[in-house]
Structure formats: structure tokens, C-alpha cells
Design a protein around this motif. Sequence first.
Motif, short mmCIF file in Angstrom:
data_model
loop_
_atom_site.label_atom_id
_atom_site.label_comp_id
_atom_site.label_asym_id
_atom_site.label_seq_id
_atom_site.Cartn_x
_atom_site.Cartn_y
_atom_site.Cartn_z
N ALA A 14 0.86 -1.19 0.00
CA ALA A 14 0.00 0.00 0.00
C ALA A 14 0.89 1.23 0.00
N ALA A 15 0.37 2.33 -0.51
CA ALA A 15 1.15 3.57 -0.54
C ALA A 15 1.27 4.18 0.85
N VAL A 16 0.17 4.19 1.60
CA VAL A 16 0.15 4.80 2.93
C VAL A 16 -0.50 3.84 3.92
N ALA A 17 -0.18 4.02 5.19
CA ALA A 17 -0.66 3.10 6.22
C ALA A 17 -2.19 3.08 6.29
N LEU A 18 -2.84 4.20 6.04
CA LEU A 18 -4.30 4.25 6.13
C LEU A 18 -4.98 3.28 5.18
N GLU A 19 -4.27 2.85 4.13
CA GLU A 19 -4.87 1.95 3.15
C GLU A 19 -4.77 0.48 3.56
N ILE A 20 -4.02 0.19 4.60
CA ILE A 20 -3.80 -1.21 4.95
C ILE A 20 -4.05 -1.52 6.42
N THR A 52 4.87 1.96 1.00
CA THR A 52 5.89 2.46 0.07
C THR A 52 6.10 3.96 0.11
N GLY A 53 5.04 4.71 0.46
CA GLY A 53 5.02 6.14 0.20
C GLY A 53 4.29 6.41 -1.10
N VAL A 54 3.87 7.65 -1.28
CA VAL A 54 3.01 8.02 -2.41
C VAL A 54 3.83 8.27 -3.67
#
Length: 243
Positions: A14-20, A52-54
Amino acid sequence: MPENFRFSPLLVVAAVALEIQDALTDWPHLPRTPLPIGELITVSPCIQGLVTGVGAVRAAAATALALQNRPCAALLHVGVGGAYPASGLPVGALVTAASECDPQAGILTPDGYRDLGGLGFPLTTAFPNRIVFDSPWADWVAQQVAPAPRLPFATVQCCSGTNAAAELMAFRAEAAVENMEGLAVAWTAGQFGVPYAALRTISNLTGDRDRQQWNLPVAQAVLAQAVGAILAAVRVESGRDCS
């Protein structure tokens, strides 16, 4: 699913923690390994998460570092995305990726846009700016969340914040959903020989910013439920060593 297909170890990206984070039990206490780019999260002996980061640069670099650090049998890319208005997808819809396309890489000429193939540097032998996901792993993931549609995605560096931009990107990519990392992670996974599948929920409509109808909490909740169901199925398929 072929008998010799391996579900684990699985890398969930995921790009950011909020997505996972909402899909993973006891998120604050899961072991973490900082990478030069990104962060690995150990979920179980057979499942790791990667934040990963955006953006495509961070996503590709972090994915490469993670796969070099620990070989994986499959990669699941999760997150939220914007729906192109013509797709008809509502906010909160769950979708899986049939393909990823870069509708911006190439060259603008007096005669119009030319993709990477027009420059003589196609991304793949089959498509100049696109990767198609037709592996048994991608098929299996899509089956777990059926009847969620399986649609073409577009990966962009600059999000479509005007109606004109959204229409142009949707047309070039022939896509329904926009994101910023998909093609980068998919291409990197392919270089390591790792099967890729992507799952996203619609957090907003693309187009004019004042009409985008954002609802991130709803998108996060739908995504967490779907990712949780897939991980539960992976644990079952992988056996007791995946608990």
C-alpha cells in the motif's frame, strides 16, 4: 487454482498506512523493518505488508527493496483510487485491476500525444504503456471479491483535478480508475517474477476538485473488509504455517 500455485509468502503493498492498517489485526504492535525507502510490516510467517510512500518513484523503489530483501510468491497491491466519471463507479465501490496503463508517458507532438511505443521504447512486448494481469493469482483474487468488477486502471503522476484532465486520461488509458502507484509496483513485481494483483476502493470521483465527492472513511472500511477476507482465504490455502 493450479495445484502448484503458492500463496505464500505474500507481500501486501500500500502507498500509505491508512490503506492497509484496518485490515490487519493488532496493527500498532506488528513488527516493523524500516527500509531505505518504505517500511516492511510482519503480519505472520507467510504475510508481510509494505508501505511504500506516495507516487510511482517511491512505490517502485520500495517494492524492489522489499522483494530483494525477501522473495515472495505473490504480491497484492491495495489502496483507494479515483473513479473516472464515465465509469459510473460510485464512491465506496470495490474494484480489481484487469490492467494498469500510463497515459502520460510519451511525447506531445504537433500532431498529438504519442505513447512510449511511439518513441520506440514500449513498456512490454505486448503493449506500449500497459501491463495486463491475467495470471492465476490475479484471477484468484478477483474471484475472492466477486462480483466486484475487474476493470482497467490508469497510473498517473499528476491526478486529474479538472474535468478535462479526467476525460483525457480516461480516454488515453481506456481506464475506469485512477491511482498513482499501480503500474510502478506491477512492473517491479514482474521484474522479480512475482505475480501481481490489485484491489482498490473508490474514494472519490476524478474531475473538478469541488465536485469530487470524497468519502475516504467509507472507502477505507470497504477496502479493509475485502483485504481481510483475502488474507483469511490465503491463510486457509497456505495451511497452519501461515497463522
